[in-house]
Design a protein around this motif. Structure first.
Motif, PDB file in Angstrom:
ATOM      1  N   LYS A 168       0.887  -1.281   0.129  1.00  0.00           N
ATOM      2  CA  LYS A 168      -0.008   0.076   0.005  1.00  0.00           C
ATOM      3  C   LYS A 168       0.784   1.387   0.041  1.00  0.00           C
ATOM      4  CE  LYS A 168      -1.157  -0.777   4.702  1.00  0.00           C
ATOM      5  NZ  LYS A 168      -0.085   0.009   5.829  1.00  0.00           N
ATOM      6  N   THR A 169       2.026   1.140   0.632  1.00  0.00           N
ATOM      7  CA  THR A 169       2.720   2.579   0.852  1.00  0.00           C
ATOM      8  C   THR A 169       3.433   2.559  -0.795  1.00  0.00           C
ATOM      9  OG1 THR A 169       3.244   1.900   2.955  1.00  0.00           O
ATOM     10  CG2 THR A 169       4.660   3.464   2.007  1.00  0.00           C
ATOM     11  N   SER A 170       3.780   1.733  -1.200  1.00  0.00           N
ATOM     12  CA  SER A 170       4.649   1.764  -2.436  1.00  0.00           C
ATOM     13  C   SER A 170       3.579   2.543  -3.555  1.00  0.00           C
ATOM     14  CB  SER A 170       5.120   0.630  -3.445  1.00  0.00           C
ATOM     15  OG  SER A 170       4.851  -0.541  -2.152  1.00  0.00           O
ATOM     16  N   LEU A 171       2.383   1.949  -3.492  1.00  0.00           N
ATOM     17  CA  LEU A 171       1.333   2.314  -4.297  1.00  0.00           C
ATOM     18  C   LEU A 171       1.055   3.931  -4.161  1.00  0.00           C
ATOM     19  CD1 LEU A 171      -1.030   0.442  -5.708  1.00  0.00           C
ATOM     20  CD2 LEU A 171      -2.737   1.522  -3.911  1.00  0.00           C
ATOM     21  N   ALA A 222       6.592   9.395   4.000  1.00  0.00           N
ATOM     22  CA  ALA A 222       6.086   8.186   3.360  1.00  0.00           C
ATOM     23  C   ALA A 222       4.540   7.857   3.775  1.00  0.00           C
ATOM     24  CB  ALA A 222       6.803   7.123   3.479  1.00  0.00           C
ATOM     25  N   SER A 223       4.438   8.357   5.214  1.00  0.00           N
ATOM     26  CA  SER A 223       3.238   7.926   5.819  1.00  0.00           C
ATOM     27  C   SER A 223       2.217   8.981   5.708  1.00  0.00           C
ATOM     28  CB  SER A 223       3.722   7.739   7.326  1.00  0.00           C
ATOM     29  OG  SER A 223       4.549   8.590   7.986  1.00  0.00           O
ATOM     30  N   PHE A 224       2.554  10.578   5.321  1.00  0.00           N
ATOM     31  CA  PHE A 224       1.297  11.016   5.259  1.00  0.00           C
ATOM     32  C   PHE A 224       1.887  11.956   4.006  1.00  0.00           C
ATOM     33  CE2 PHE A 224       0.009  15.564   5.510  1.00  0.00           C
ATOM     34  CZ  PHE A 224      -1.233  15.569   5.671  1.00  0.00           C
ATOM     35  N   LEU A 225       1.094  11.862   2.818  1.00  0.00           N
ATOM     36  CA  LEU A 225       1.302  12.549   1.943  1.00  0.00           C
ATOM     37  C   LEU A 225       0.110  13.394   1.226  1.00  0.00           C
ATOM     38  CD1 LEU A 225       2.411   9.113   0.814  1.00  0.00           C
ATOM     39  CD2 LEU A 225       3.787  10.642  -0.137  1.00  0.00           C
ATOM     40  N   THR A 226       0.384  14.479   0.369  1.00  0.00           N
ATOM     41  CA  THR A 226      -0.664  15.342   0.236  1.00  0.00           C
ATOM     42  C   THR A 226      -0.198  15.486  -1.467  1.00  0.00           C
ATOM     43  OG1 THR A 226       0.682  17.291   0.144  1.00  0.00           O
ATOM     44  CG2 THR A 226      -0.535  16.550   2.042  1.00  0.00           C
ATOM     45  N   LYS A 227      -1.260  15.898  -2.160  1.00  0.00           N
ATOM     46  CA  LYS A 227      -1.175  16.073  -3.556  1.00  0.00           C
ATOM     47  C   LYS A 227      -2.318  17.017  -4.059  1.00  0.00           C
ATOM     48  CE  LYS A 227      -0.435  13.560  -8.050  1.00  0.00           C
ATOM     49  NZ  LYS A 227       0.587  13.189  -8.372  1.00  0.00           N
ATOM     50  N   LYS A 228      -1.904  17.925  -4.992  1.00  0.00           N
ATOM     51  CA  LYS A 228      -2.950  18.862  -5.451  1.00  0.00           C
ATOM     52  C   LYS A 228      -3.321  18.850  -6.551  1.00  0.00           C
ATOM     53  CE  LYS A 228      -0.801  22.801  -2.906  1.00  0.00           C
ATOM     54  NZ  LYS A 228      -1.495  22.738  -1.848  1.00  0.00           N
ATOM     55  N   LEU A 229      -4.624  18.490  -6.955  1.00  0.00           N
ATOM     56  CA  LEU A 229      -5.072  18.098  -8.465  1.00  0.00           C
ATOM     57  C   LEU A 229      -5.860  19.295  -8.806  1.00  0.00           C
ATOM     58  CD1 LEU A 229      -6.246  14.690  -7.124  1.00  0.00           C
ATOM     59  CD2 LEU A 229      -4.396  14.844  -8.725  1.00  0.00           C
ATOM     60  N   LEU A 284       9.744   6.598   6.535  1.00  0.00           N
ATOM     61  CA  LEU A 284       9.161   5.394   7.215  1.00  0.00           C
ATOM     62  C   LEU A 284       7.768   5.491   6.868  1.00  0.00           C
ATOM     63  CD1 LEU A 284      10.553   6.276  10.609  1.00  0.00           C
ATOM     64  CD2 LEU A 284      11.191   4.190   9.282  1.00  0.00           C
ATOM     65  N   PRO A 285       7.047   4.417   6.304  1.00  0.00           N
ATOM     66  CA  PRO A 285       5.839   3.989   6.155  1.00  0.00           C
ATOM     67  C   PRO A 285       5.188   3.761   7.589  1.00  0.00           C
ATOM     68  CG  PRO A 285       6.901   1.986   5.569  1.00  0.00           C
ATOM     69  CD  PRO A 285       7.976   2.943   5.888  1.00  0.00           C
ATOM     70  N   MET A 286       3.860   3.729   7.873  1.00  0.00           N
ATOM     71  CA  MET A 286       3.384   3.643   8.998  1.00  0.00           C
ATOM     72  C   MET A 286       3.912   2.351   9.763  1.00  0.00           C
ATOM     73  SD  MET A 286       2.095   6.027  10.410  1.00  0.00           S
ATOM     74  CE  MET A 286       0.810   6.467  11.998  1.00  0.00           C
TER      75      MET A 286
END
Lengths: 221, 297
Positions: A28-31, A50-57, B225-227
């Motif tokens: 799921k993280t690689s996705l 890697a655990s919190f990502l944001t994206k503008k669309l 780090l991933p969760m």
């Protein structure tokens, strides 16, 4: 932050929170990393976690700020789920097509999400690792009909080969916009009390003074 | 009064405005300072002593926010008078969204210290039960040496900062306590040295950066780090930081933070910390470290 770090154009932007659920090794993280670090969008990476990502669309002229929350997939953290998915607009539930167990886990999550958040949340069930088609243990038909039966959409992806990921997120955003618009209309009609609006859907005017923050969405300032 | 109005006129840019408000609110002669003092005394009279009841927590936090709004309105009033005396008018009606932003970003952090003690007491009372379970959890986890705890929390072995375990001649790796992720632990502990929610959240972000920096150092390359990896490490750091009444802290931050952070990185990190807090309350966190190959140093 994520919500307000908009560009120069005045106007409104939707802010959506999406949780990422799935067992440990389903990718799921690689996705999500693949999606947010997509080579076509290199310049638009706004966060480096890697655990919190944001994206503008920008979807059909509507600006969307997407925040993707990773969750820990280990079984012992299962009980912590509700803390993470409260106020979510969408959930991406990932399983590994070569691992029947991981699909069962997805089913458990779906049940729980529907119980806690009702039909307001847009669910995406994602069969990842289609590059390993030969080792498939979850049948396409079974997965798709299950998704349909619970009002979710099903997607086939490969994080490794970058397949199906763009479509997944685009589609999810469109659905969340629709849900938000239905909400707005309901509010506009005065048919529901103002307090009933979900907290997760914030429509925020970009403040001109916010720009001084350097355009990033991290709250380092 | 002349001076006060002149000052209001001169300091309308964001930075100057903050300085001006800070000065005004801390002065016992300034109308805004006087107003704040009255609010503070009323608040104390209401929520200290017999008013310190957990059921009043919701009211109390609303009241503090209300006071921030009232003080902002009072400031706008002063500005209006000052402008009128110069023959000018206040531009236009204030947008409620901009107002809320100013109230949360500018006024609330300035006035929160005046109400903090009573307010925090109410949060303490409200979260007493969970906080006590959590205290038992951290008291127990503090008995574990570092490597035992990393193992107990299922932190993947390749992420262990074993080099940080400097040994004296009569110690073994498995006995050292309080050396791993020390920089992150110290950051998290700083969270309670301020009352400003934003500053608390900044410390939390620094904690997270320190965890990642430590892991990157261990692996010899930058590592995100991933969760799956972050959460066990954050639980480790939270248990080592031993912040008392973490539940009260977390809820107060969440209630008082600028709503603009909702759904963003700060919200995410605060949620992650909350999940650590929840996890530490669990019964299996109250197990004693096995006595095998472990003696008190």
């Amino acid at each position: 932050m994520a919500a307000a770090g908009g560009g120069a154009a005045a106007g409104r932007a939707y802010s959506f929170k999406v949780v990422l659920l799935g067992e440990g090794c389903v990718g799921k993280t690689s996705l999500v990393l693949r999606y947010c670090e997509n080579k076509f969008n290199d310049k638009h990476i706004t966060t480096l976690q890697a655990s919190f990502l944001t994206k503008k669309l920008n979807i059909g002229g509507k600006r969307v700020n997407l925040a993707i929350w990773d969750t820990a997939g280990q079984e012992r953290f299962h009980a912590l789920g509700p803390i993470y998915y409260r106020d979510s607009n969408g959930a991406i539930l990932v399983y590994d097509i070569t691992d029947e167990d991981s699909f069962q886990k997805v089913k458990n999550w779906v049940k729980e999400l529907r119980k806690m958040l009702g039909n307001e949340i847009c669910l995406c069930i994602v069969g990842n690792k289609i590059d390993l088609e030969k080792e498939r243990h979850v049948s396409i038909q079974e997965a798709e009909s299950y998704a349909e039966s619970v009002g979710a959409k099903h997607y086939h992806t490969s994080a490794k080969q970058n397949k199906g990921i763009e479509e997944l997120f685009l589609d999810l955003c469109k659905r969340m916009i629709e849900t938000a618009q239905v909400d707005e209309r309901a509010k506009g009609n005065g048919s529901s009390q103002p307090g009933a609006a979900r907290r997760g859907v914030q429509i925020i005017d970009d403040e001109p003074q916010v720009q001084s923050g350097g355009g990033g969405c991290c709250s380092s300032g | 009064m002349e001076n006060i109005l002149e000052e209001v006129l001169q300091n309308r840019e964001p930075e100057a405005l903050q300085q001006c408000l800070r000065k005004a609110l801390s002065s016992s002669l300034h109308p805004l300072g006087k107003l704040l003092r009255t609010m503070m005394l009323t608040f104390q009279a209401t929520y200290a002593g017999i008013g310190a009841n957990k059921h009043l927590q919701g009211l109390a936090q609303e009241e503090v926010k209300q006071h921030a709004q009232e003080l902002w309105a009072a400031y706008r009033g002063l500005l209006q008078v000052a402008l009128q005396r110069k023959g000018q008018a206040l531009e236009e009606e204030e947008d409620t969204e901009i107002r809320d932003l100013q109230v949360h970003r500018l006024v609330l952090p300035l006035i929160l210290p005046s109400f903090y003690s009573e307010l925090f007491t109410l949060y303490l009372l409200l979260h007493e039960k969970e906080d006590s379970l959590y205290s038992q959890g951290i008291a127990n986890l503090s008995l574990f040496p570092d490597t035992k705890l990393l193992e107990f929390l299922d932190v993947q072995k390749h992420l262990w900062p074993c080099k940080d375990l400097t040994l004296t001649s009569d110690q073994r790796h498995s006995l050292v306590r309080g050396k791993c992720f020390l920089s992150a632990t110290e950051c998290l502990q700083k969270m309670i040295t301020t009352v400003d929610p934003r500053e608390k959240l900044e410390e939390l972000e620094r904690t997270y950066r320190e965890i990642e920096a430590t892991v990157s150092r261990v692996l010899g390359q930058e590592h995100k780090l991933p969760m799956d990896d972050l959460l066990p490490l954050l639980i480790y750091v939270a248990s080592r930081a031993r912040i008392q009444h973490l539940g009260a802290e977390i809820h107060l931050i969440r209630d008082m933070m600028d709503p603009i952070y909702m759904g963003g990185l700060y919200d995410f990190l605060l949620t992650a910390l909350e999940s650590c807090y929840k996890h530490i309350q669990r019964g299996d966190m109250h197990q004693l470290p096995s006595s095998r190959d472990f003696r008190e140093p």
